[in-house]
Write an enzyme that holds these catalytic residues in place. Sequence first.
Site, PDB file in Angstrom:
ATOM      1  N   ARG A  13       0.834  -1.205   0.000  1.00  0.00           N
ATOM      2  CA  ARG A  13       0.000   0.000   0.000  1.00  0.00           C
ATOM      3  C   ARG A  13       0.871   1.258   0.000  1.00  0.00           C
ATOM      4  NH1 ARG A  13      -5.099   1.011  -1.259  1.00  0.00           N
ATOM      5  NH2 ARG A  13      -5.308  -1.192  -0.669  1.00  0.00           N
ATOM      6  N   ASN A  15      -8.474  -1.799   9.159  1.00  0.00           N
ATOM      7  CA  ASN A  15      -7.500  -2.031   8.092  1.00  0.00           C
ATOM      8  C   ASN A  15      -7.947  -3.194   7.199  1.00  0.00           C
ATOM      9  OD1 ASN A  15      -4.320  -2.653   7.185  1.00  0.00           O
ATOM     10  ND2 ASN A  15      -4.765  -0.542   7.710  1.00  0.00           N
ATOM     11  N   HIS A  28      -5.102  -4.059   4.758  1.00  0.00           N
ATOM     12  CA  HIS A  28      -5.073  -2.926   3.821  1.00  0.00           C
ATOM     13  C   HIS A  28      -3.648  -2.469   3.560  1.00  0.00           C
ATOM     14  CE1 HIS A  28      -6.257   1.221   2.402  1.00  0.00           C
ATOM     15  NE2 HIS A  28      -7.116   0.461   1.744  1.00  0.00           N
ATOM     16  N   CYS A  29      -2.826  -2.448   4.601  1.00  0.00           N
ATOM     17  CA  CYS A  29      -1.421  -2.031   4.449  1.00  0.00           C
ATOM     18  C   CYS A  29      -0.661  -2.911   3.471  1.00  0.00           C
ATOM     19  CB  CYS A  29      -0.702  -2.108   5.793  1.00  0.00           C
ATOM     20  SG  CYS A  29      -1.353  -1.081   7.099  1.00  0.00           S
ATOM     21  N   SER A  30      -1.059  -4.166   3.359  1.00  0.00           N
ATOM     22  CA  SER A  30      -0.290  -5.137   2.578  1.00  0.00           C
ATOM     23  C   SER A  30      -0.833  -5.329   1.169  1.00  0.00           C
ATOM     24  CB  SER A  30      -0.267  -6.497   3.294  1.00  0.00           C
ATOM     25  OG  SER A  30      -1.567  -7.049   3.397  1.00  0.00           O
TER      26      SER A  30
END
Length: 382
Positions: A131, A322, A373-375
């Site tokens: 992300r 997330n 979400h970060c990944s």
Amino acid sequence: MLRSGAAAAALALLEGCGSAADEPGGPEPSAAQDAPASSPAPGSPTAAAAPAMPAEWRPHTRTFMAWPALDEVWGDQLPAVRADIARVAQAVARFEPVVLMARPDQSAGARRLCGSSVEVIDLAVDDLWARDTGPTFVTGAAGVAGVDLNFNGWGGKQTHTDDGQVARNLLDHYGIRRIQAPVTGEGGGIEVDGEGTLMATESSWVNGNRNPGVSRDRIEAALKDLFGVRKVIWFAGVAGQDITDCHVDALARFAEPGVVVLHRPGPDTPPDIWSRASDQALDVLRGATDANGRTLRVVDLTEPDLAGRPDLGKDFLATYLNYYVVNGAVIMPRFGDRASDDRAAGVLADLHPGREVVPVGIDAIAAGGGGIHCSTQQQPAG
């Protein structure tokens, strides 16, 4: 919000850490790149053709992910983190194509663990946070383009020799036009509704570790140009207590235009800097309107009760916010608190009718301070 061991340190909520400057931060676009132009007037033919970032719930062509590479970052947790990434990739791959970037000497292992449903390409990476390290995509009359936000390891907090080049290299691999941003930041630091509104925290943008000496107004103007928005809603956030300086994608998300999902602490959670950040964001949202003048409906997404899990560690990111919206589904974290997991799944199902809610266990990723979400990073359909 990728909490760090410094969380015990005293730190007030950020109250405008930037100052006015003559020049925006970040490298200057070269002649071979497409620099963002000044925002056209809303409603004009030029505005209709200008690139803009679609909302996450719009159709995707594919999802990009990255294979965590470095022992120096994860230590003995690297195998567990890779297993989590494989589970997330397989869950997303049920609904849309997944492309996983991996170092050439690690790609075979990634293929074995992820299986045939996930495409693995050779592309040098340092860590899993696609992300932030990858391009943030926009669409317009000229098709899809990728915004390179000049990833600098969240202000130099982590090695990024390869991750600093991921956006450029990935766009080159696919022949997608690259837009180099005049500011420095990360994809997890923005949230859009697809209708002209963007949310962000000051702590992760108006910060000397990304954009030294650059005012919030200058950063806001750049974000409007880059992502085709007309209004930015700012939250204070928290600086210096986690590696991202409080990304908005762990604090507030759009579920649809006019509806914001907000991370909220549990009823028995003692007040701390993170709960105060949530309270401040709630105050902002209660008084805010979006780019089209709508008042915002705020939906609470309460964190899980993990009081009985001291094994999770001090950096554990315990938020359902997330999550990641894919074609036909919502991929959400599962934390093992059955009542909280079920309640969060119900909230997300109500907010995204017609989509399957898929819980995935990510304890190793969350222990490193990140989430689903970060990944992940979506490439929207053109």
